[in-house]
Scaffold this active site. Structure first.
Site, PDB file in Angstrom:
ATOM      1  N   ASN A   9       0.781  -1.204   0.157  1.00  0.00           N
ATOM      2  CA  ASN A   9       0.077   0.101  -0.063  1.00  0.00           C
ATOM      3  C   ASN A   9       0.998   1.457   0.043  1.00  0.00           C
ATOM      4  O   ASN A   9       1.447   1.504   1.070  1.00  0.00           O
ATOM      5  CB  ASN A   9      -0.852  -0.146   1.294  1.00  0.00           C
ATOM      6  CG  ASN A   9      -1.719   1.216   1.394  1.00  0.00           C
ATOM      7  OD1 ASN A   9      -2.016   2.137   0.487  1.00  0.00           O
ATOM      8  ND2 ASN A   9      -2.377   1.395   2.480  1.00  0.00           N
ATOM      9  N   LYS A  11      -0.048   4.322  -0.276  1.00  0.00           N
ATOM     10  CA  LYS A  11      -0.598   5.373   0.519  1.00  0.00           C
ATOM     11  C   LYS A  11      -0.559   6.632  -0.464  1.00  0.00           C
ATOM     12  O   LYS A  11      -0.378   6.358  -1.629  1.00  0.00           O
ATOM     13  CB  LYS A  11      -0.169   5.554   1.958  1.00  0.00           C
ATOM     14  CG  LYS A  11      -0.288   4.259   2.600  1.00  0.00           C
ATOM     15  CD  LYS A  11       0.007   4.663   4.243  1.00  0.00           C
ATOM     16  CE  LYS A  11      -0.274   3.060   4.926  1.00  0.00           C
ATOM     17  NZ  LYS A  11       0.071   3.111   6.309  1.00  0.00           N
ATOM     18  N   HIS A  94      -9.424   1.037   5.201  1.00  0.00           N
ATOM     19  CA  HIS A  94      -8.147   1.275   5.772  1.00  0.00           C
ATOM     20  C   HIS A  94      -8.511   2.307   6.912  1.00  0.00           C
ATOM     21  O   HIS A  94      -9.361   3.117   7.016  1.00  0.00           O
ATOM     22  CB  HIS A  94      -7.116   1.912   5.057  1.00  0.00           C
ATOM     23  CG  HIS A  94      -5.612   1.631   5.511  1.00  0.00           C
ATOM     24  ND1 HIS A  94      -5.389   2.701   6.317  1.00  0.00           N
ATOM     25  CD2 HIS A  94      -4.683   1.084   5.108  1.00  0.00           C
ATOM     26  CE1 HIS A  94      -4.304   2.472   6.839  1.00  0.00           C
ATOM     27  NE2 HIS A  94      -3.579   1.367   6.043  1.00  0.00           N
ATOM     28  N   GLU A  96      -6.915   4.810   7.977  1.00  0.00           N
ATOM     29  CA  GLU A  96      -6.552   5.974   7.483  1.00  0.00           C
ATOM     30  C   GLU A  96      -7.725   6.619   6.976  1.00  0.00           C
ATOM     31  O   GLU A  96      -8.293   7.810   7.019  1.00  0.00           O
ATOM     32  CB  GLU A  96      -5.414   6.254   7.058  1.00  0.00           C
ATOM     33  CG  GLU A  96      -3.955   5.980   7.529  1.00  0.00           C
ATOM     34  CD  GLU A  96      -2.905   5.492   6.939  1.00  0.00           C
ATOM     35  OE1 GLU A  96      -2.865   5.518   5.588  1.00  0.00           O
ATOM     36  OE2 GLU A  96      -2.121   4.807   7.590  1.00  0.00           O
ATOM     37  N   GLU A 166      -4.949  -4.719  10.794  1.00  0.00           N
ATOM     38  CA  GLU A 166      -3.971  -3.652  11.184  1.00  0.00           C
ATOM     39  C   GLU A 166      -4.198  -3.055  12.438  1.00  0.00           C
ATOM     40  O   GLU A 166      -5.038  -1.889  12.447  1.00  0.00           O
ATOM     41  CB  GLU A 166      -4.044  -2.834   9.870  1.00  0.00           C
ATOM     42  CG  GLU A 166      -3.798  -3.423   8.391  1.00  0.00           C
ATOM     43  CD  GLU A 166      -3.189  -2.464   7.584  1.00  0.00           C
ATOM     44  OE1 GLU A 166      -2.185  -2.760   7.005  1.00  0.00           O
ATOM     45  OE2 GLU A 166      -3.643  -1.350   7.535  1.00  0.00           O
ATOM     46  N   GLY A 172       2.676   2.724  10.778  1.00  0.00           N
ATOM     47  CA  GLY A 172       3.787   3.917  10.551  1.00  0.00           C
ATOM     48  C   GLY A 172       4.386   4.386  12.041  1.00  0.00           C
ATOM     49  O   GLY A 172       4.994   5.444  11.820  1.00  0.00           O
ATOM     50  N   SER A 211       3.826  -1.839  10.385  1.00  0.00           N
ATOM     51  CA  SER A 211       5.177  -1.738  10.559  1.00  0.00           C
ATOM     52  C   SER A 211       5.893  -3.077  10.341  1.00  0.00           C
ATOM     53  O   SER A 211       6.752  -3.415  11.036  1.00  0.00           O
ATOM     54  CB  SER A 211       5.563  -1.228  11.945  1.00  0.00           C
ATOM     55  OG  SER A 211       5.094   0.039  12.040  1.00  0.00           O
TER      56      SER A 211
END
Ligand code: 13P
Length: 255
Positions: A9, A11, A94, A96, A166, A172, A211
């Site tokens: 991904n 992003k 996701h 985010e 996730e 991140g 990560s």
């Protein structure tokens, strides 16, 4: 048997120049790899990535889609449009997008359904925040996200689902869930899939994301209920991503 799967991904990173370097490097290094590999660049680079991936076994995915096939939805992109530029996969829900665009469970499920109707394979993300884990709510929160999805999809569609666990606190941050923490959640999700439809638990692919690096991938992918990974920042580095894909190689044979 479940084949291992690694999805990158990107992003909101990259450029056409970066895609022209990274994608051919992956194609060259991952020829013949015994794992399913997907790259998910931002929308503007999908046609270019699609061209660069021609003739390779690496698949193309997008990072989001709208629930409708077309319409007055300024700024949005539909499943049929993604298919038209060569995508076969799409990431849905996701964290985010859940946090930054207020995407709730019902919308996430509707997006997964839209993806399946368009002939795309959705990777649906679930995961708890640090606060939820610290207060002992992790299993309940993630089970609730998955339950909302299953309720909306029905057993026929659930077969085509890939789930990515996730944990938000691991995305991140450089703080990976321990293989045991990830395995515990994956095991619960598999049991939940099984109680939804007989045999689904054994068939559904469950990815871990947060990560994942070359240094920790083999340990995570070696857990019995982890079938691969959804990779963020390490997917922007050819050497790292190739090493992660190699770590997934062959894992399917013993699961
Ligand atoms: P990182 O690998 O950068 O932690 O991101 C994980 C992720 O969000 C993949 O979708």
């Amino acid at each position: 048997m479940r084949q291992s799967l690694v999805a990158g991904n990107w992003k909101m990173h990259g450029s056409q120049g970066m895609a022209r370097e990274l994608v051919p490097a992956l194609v060259g290094a991952l020829r013949g790899v015994e794992a399913e590999i997907v790259v998910c660049p931002p929308f503007p680079f999908l046609p270019l990535a699609s061209d660069l991936l021609k003739g390779s076994s690496i698949a193309l995915g997008a990072q989001d889609l709208h629930t409708a096939e077309s319409g007055a939805c300024t700024g949005d992109v539909s499943g049929p449009m993604l298919r038209d530029v060569g995508c076969t996969w799409v990431i849905v829900g996701h964290s985010e997008r859940r946090a930054g665009h207020d995407e709730q469970d019902v919308l996430v499920a509707d997006k997964a359904l839209a993806a399946l109707r368009a002939g795309l394979r959705p990777i649906v993300c679930v995961g708890e925040t640090a606060r939820q884990r610290e207060s002992g709510q992790a299993l309940r929160v993630v089970a609730g996200q998955f339950a909302a999805l299953l309720a909306r999809l029905g057993p026929g569609f659930a077969e085509s689902l890939t789930l990515a666990y996730e944990p938000v606190w691991a995305i991140g941050t450089g703080v990976t869930a321990s293989p045991e923490q990830a395995q515990e959640m994956h095991h619960r999700l598999r049991a939940q899939a099984e109680s939804h439809a007989q045999g689904l638990g054994a068939r559904m692919r469950l990815l871990y994301g947060g990560s994942v690096k070359a240094a920790n991938a083999a340990e995570l992918f070696g857990m019995p209920d982890i079938d691969g990974g959804l990779i963020g920042s390490a997917s922007l580095d050819a050497g790292e991503f190739v090493a992660i894909c190699r770590a997934a190689e062959g894992m399917s044979w013993n699961k």
